[in-house]
Design a protein around this motif. Structure first.
Motif, PDB file in Angstrom:
ATOM      1  N   UNK A 180       0.820  -1.208   0.000  1.00 26.90           N
ATOM      2  CA  UNK A 180       0.000   0.000   0.000  1.00 26.90           C
ATOM      3  C   UNK A 180       0.857   1.261   0.000  1.00 26.90           C
ATOM      4  N   UNK A 181       0.373   2.260  -0.723  1.00 27.54           N
ATOM      5  CA  UNK A 181       1.020   3.560  -0.776  1.00 27.54           C
ATOM      6  C   UNK A 181      -0.011   4.607  -0.382  1.00 27.54           C
ATOM      7  N   UNK A 182       0.330   5.406   0.619  1.00 27.78           N
ATOM      8  CA  UNK A 182      -0.535   6.496   1.056  1.00 27.78           C
ATOM      9  C   UNK A 182       0.129   7.802   0.681  1.00 27.78           C
ATOM     10  N   UNK A 183      -0.602   8.672   0.002  1.00 30.71           N
ATOM     11  CA  UNK A 183      -0.104   9.972  -0.428  1.00 30.71           C
ATOM     12  C   UNK A 183      -0.850  11.038   0.353  1.00 30.71           C
ATOM     13  N   UNK A 184      -0.105  11.942   0.992  1.00 33.64           N
ATOM     14  CA  UNK A 184      -0.737  12.911   1.869  1.00 33.64           C
ATOM     15  C   UNK A 184       0.007  14.237   1.833  1.00 33.64           C
ATOM     16  N   UNK A 185      -0.758  15.321   1.936  1.00 34.83           N
ATOM     17  CA  UNK A 185      -0.196  16.664   2.042  1.00 34.83           C
ATOM     18  C   UNK A 185      -0.570  17.205   3.417  1.00 34.83           C
ATOM     19  N   UNK A 186       0.458  17.572   4.203  1.00 34.48           N
ATOM     20  CA  UNK A 186       0.209  18.061   5.560  1.00 34.48           C
ATOM     21  C   UNK A 186       0.856  19.418   5.747  1.00 34.48           C
ATOM     22  N   UNK A 187       0.343  20.348   6.516  1.00 31.72           N
ATOM     23  CA  UNK A 187      -1.065  20.290   6.894  1.00 31.72           C
ATOM     24  C   UNK A 187      -1.910  20.577   5.660  1.00 31.72           C
ATOM     25  N   UNK A 188      -3.012  19.960   5.600  1.00 32.35           N
ATOM     26  CA  UNK A 188      -3.913  20.117   4.469  1.00 32.35           C
ATOM     27  C   UNK A 188      -5.325  20.058   4.973  1.00 32.35           C
ATOM     28  N   UNK A 189      -6.217  19.686   4.090  1.00 27.94           N
ATOM     29  CA  UNK A 189      -7.585  19.510   4.522  1.00 27.94           C
ATOM     30  C   UNK A 189      -7.614  18.425   5.586  1.00 27.94           C
ATOM     31  N   UNK A 190      -8.635  18.438   6.376  1.00 26.98           N
ATOM     32  CA  UNK A 190      -8.729  17.543   7.522  1.00 26.98           C
ATOM     33  C   UNK A 190      -8.495  16.083   7.132  1.00 26.98           C
ATOM     34  N   UNK A 213      -3.697  12.224  -8.639  1.00 34.66           N
ATOM     35  CA  UNK A 213      -2.443  12.096  -7.906  1.00 34.66           C
ATOM     36  C   UNK A 213      -1.333  12.964  -8.492  1.00 34.66           C
ATOM     37  N   UNK A 214      -1.660  13.740  -9.528  1.00 34.03           N
ATOM     38  CA  UNK A 214      -0.660  14.595 -10.170  1.00 34.03           C
ATOM     39  C   UNK A 214      -0.053  15.581  -9.175  1.00 34.03           C
ATOM     40  N   UNK A 215      -0.856  16.074  -8.239  1.00 36.77           N
ATOM     41  CA  UNK A 215      -0.331  17.042  -7.269  1.00 36.77           C
ATOM     42  C   UNK A 215       0.672  16.409  -6.302  1.00 36.77           C
ATOM     43  N   UNK A 216       0.792  15.076  -6.329  1.00 39.87           N
ATOM     44  CA  UNK A 216       1.789  14.367  -5.522  1.00 39.87           C
ATOM     45  C   UNK A 216       2.993  13.942  -6.357  1.00 39.87           C
ATOM     46  N   UNK A 217       3.035  14.367  -7.625  1.00 40.37           N
ATOM     47  CA  UNK A 217       4.159  14.024  -8.486  1.00 40.37           C
ATOM     48  C   UNK A 217       4.000  12.720  -9.235  1.00 40.37           C
ATOM     49  N   UNK A 218       2.820  12.116  -9.165  1.00 37.75           N
ATOM     50  CA  UNK A 218       2.584  10.841  -9.835  1.00 37.75           C
ATOM     51  C   UNK A 218       2.164  11.109 -11.280  1.00 37.75           C
ATOM     52  N   UNK A 219       2.878  10.565 -12.263  1.00 40.28           N
ATOM     53  CA  UNK A 219       2.521  10.793 -13.663  1.00 40.28           C
ATOM     54  C   UNK A 219       1.274  10.004 -14.060  1.00 40.28           C
ATOM     55  N   UNK A 220       0.729  10.332 -15.208  1.00 38.47           N
ATOM     56  CA  UNK A 220      -0.494   9.674 -15.677  1.00 38.47           C
ATOM     57  C   UNK A 220      -0.280   8.191 -15.964  1.00 38.47           C
ATOM     58  N   UNK A 221       0.953   7.782 -16.183  1.00 42.69           N
ATOM     59  CA  UNK A 221       1.244   6.362 -16.405  1.00 42.69           C
ATOM     60  C   UNK A 221       1.317   5.594 -15.087  1.00 42.69           C
ATOM     61  N   UNK A 222       1.491   6.305 -13.985  1.00 46.17           N
ATOM     62  CA  UNK A 222       1.628   5.660 -12.685  1.00 46.17           C
ATOM     63  C   UNK A 222       3.001   5.085 -12.444  1.00 46.17           C
ATOM     64  N   UNK A 223       3.926   5.331 -13.346  1.00 48.57           N
ATOM     65  CA  UNK A 223       5.273   4.739 -13.257  1.00 48.57           C
ATOM     66  C   UNK A 223       6.298   5.799 -12.881  1.00 48.57           C
ATOM     67  N   UNK A 268       9.896  10.946 -13.014  1.00 48.17           N
ATOM     68  CA  UNK A 268       8.770  10.629 -13.883  1.00 48.17           C
ATOM     69  C   UNK A 268       8.447  11.805 -14.775  1.00 48.17           C
ATOM     70  N   UNK A 269       7.296  11.745 -15.421  1.00 44.06           N
ATOM     71  CA  UNK A 269       6.863  12.810 -16.327  1.00 44.06           C
ATOM     72  C   UNK A 269       6.753  14.159 -15.622  1.00 44.06           C
ATOM     73  N   UNK A 270       6.433  14.147 -14.344  1.00 47.78           N
ATOM     74  CA  UNK A 270       6.224  15.384 -13.590  1.00 47.78           C
ATOM     75  C   UNK A 270       7.526  15.975 -13.051  1.00 47.78           C
TER      76      UNK A 270
END
Length: 150
Positions: free
Chosen positions: A67-77, A115-125, A140-142
């Motif tokens: 599992x991969x959890x992507x999070x921006x802190x502090x962010x929305x609740x 997930x683009x705002x976390x640096x994940x490209x559209x290919x997911x690779x 990656x692409x980003x």
């Protein structure tokens, strides 16, 4: 008579140990060096410019098992995304079919573009350029993302 009692006690204890040992589930993290909490230190676009410049927030990649959890802190609740990933041949590959947001309780699947705002490209690779016990560099692409183990 005494050895027969000792033998009987030994058999009971052995059986009890086997029952207890086999009933325990293995919950150890098997993601190796990739496992843990990674804090984004720097995100550079392909042209070398800074791609992520929010001084009051930080991006985190949290890896546990598959599992991969992507999070921006502090962010929305307590907003974060969960997805499955695979680590293959120097790449981190995110499964685009299982991206969920915590607030929706697995009822709505999200497109990988969220997930683009976390640096994940559209290919997911994401290519793993460097991975040690305290440093990770993904590309990656980003752009190029540099992390430190938190």
């Amino acid at each position: 008579m005494k050895t027969q009692k000792q033998f009987f006690l030994y058999c009971i204890l052995s059986i009890l140990f086997l029952v207890i040992h086999t009933s325990c589930e293995n919950k150890r993290d098997d993601s190796g060096t990739l496992g843990g909490m990674w804090q984004l230190v720097e995100w550079r676009a392909a042209d070398g410019s800074i791609a992520y410049n929010k001084p009051d927030t930080t991006l985190y990649y949290k890896v546990r098992s598959n599992l991969l959890m992507l999070q921006e802190l502090p962010g929305e609740s307590e907003t974060y995304f969960l997805t499955y990933y695979q680590q293959t041949e120097g790449c981190l590959v995110i499964n685009p079919d299982k991206i969920v947001n915590n607030a929706e309780r697995d009822t709505v699947l999200h497109p990988i573009q969220d997930l683009k705002k976390y640096g994940v490209p559209s290919t997911g690779r994401l290519q793993i350029l460097e991975l040690t016990s305290d440093k990770m560099v993904l590309s990656g692409e980003e752009g190029t993302l540099r992390f430190r183990k938190y």
